[in-house]
Scaffold this motif. Sequence first.
Motif: not given
Length: 284
Positions: A83-105, A76-81
């Motif tokens: 996460l976009d790079v992570a998707n371009e690199r085709e990482v295996e993990g599931d990615l979530f756009l999330q502000d950690a200060g708002q909690g872990v859902a 999980m990360d707050i930066s869309p950019s």
Amino acid sequence: MSRPEHIAPPEIFYGDDEARKYTDNSRITSIQAEMAYRCLELLNLKEGPKYLLDIGCGSGLSGEILEEEGHIWVGMDISPSMLDVANEREVEGDLFLQDAGQGVAFRPGTFDGCISVSVLQWLCNADKTINRPKARLQRFFTTLYASLDKGARAIFQFYPENDDQIQLIIDVATKCGFEGGLLVDYPNSKKAKKYYLCLFAGVQSGVKNQMPKALGEDGELHPDEVAAGIQYQKRAAHRRKGGNRKSVKNKDWIQNKKRVAREKGDKVVASDSKFTGRKRKVRF
């Protein structure tokens, strides 16, 4: 030099350009990998693949280390950019756009462990009027505690600004149910010194929580510092060896140079004498 969290909020600071620059920098990726391996070591996981959470996963550099070690991870990360790079690199993990200060859902007891590299200090920065560091930390640690399995560990590598910030983080984490504390690797080193917050989400049956041992407590050096020291010794030895060499500019060398100059005839050359090539005494 200004700290990144003082320049702009993370979702703005790590824009498209900074996200790619961060990921393409070989020095940063090397340091990130080293810290991710250390976090994984401090998790002290049992054998077999585990389900892990990477908070502030960015472009997936730490997640790749988890994957190499045979684990399944969610980032999980707050930066869309980022996460976009992570998707371009085709990482295996599931990615979530999330502000950690708002909690872990995530559902209670979902993860076997959690790691985070260079993120926690961002939660202590009031970059907006609505962002209160203590409240954000409390929301984060409360929901994280619930999402971890009983006895699981959460390891945070971070860069604290001062001792008050460290105390704030530990106090809030403790009030939210965590045990543990701060671990400092290579405390006597300026470059290799790293801070890790090691937290325990409860106690496993029959297992007592025990803080792991920090690296460099007994004075041993970081491998990079050892290598740098060896290189310095080699250069010093080379200089000493060079200092013992005999000068080639003896009387024969001087006379030969004057002979060549006379043959060229393009300038006046002093005559040879008993003083030619004589070593001068040192005068104070």
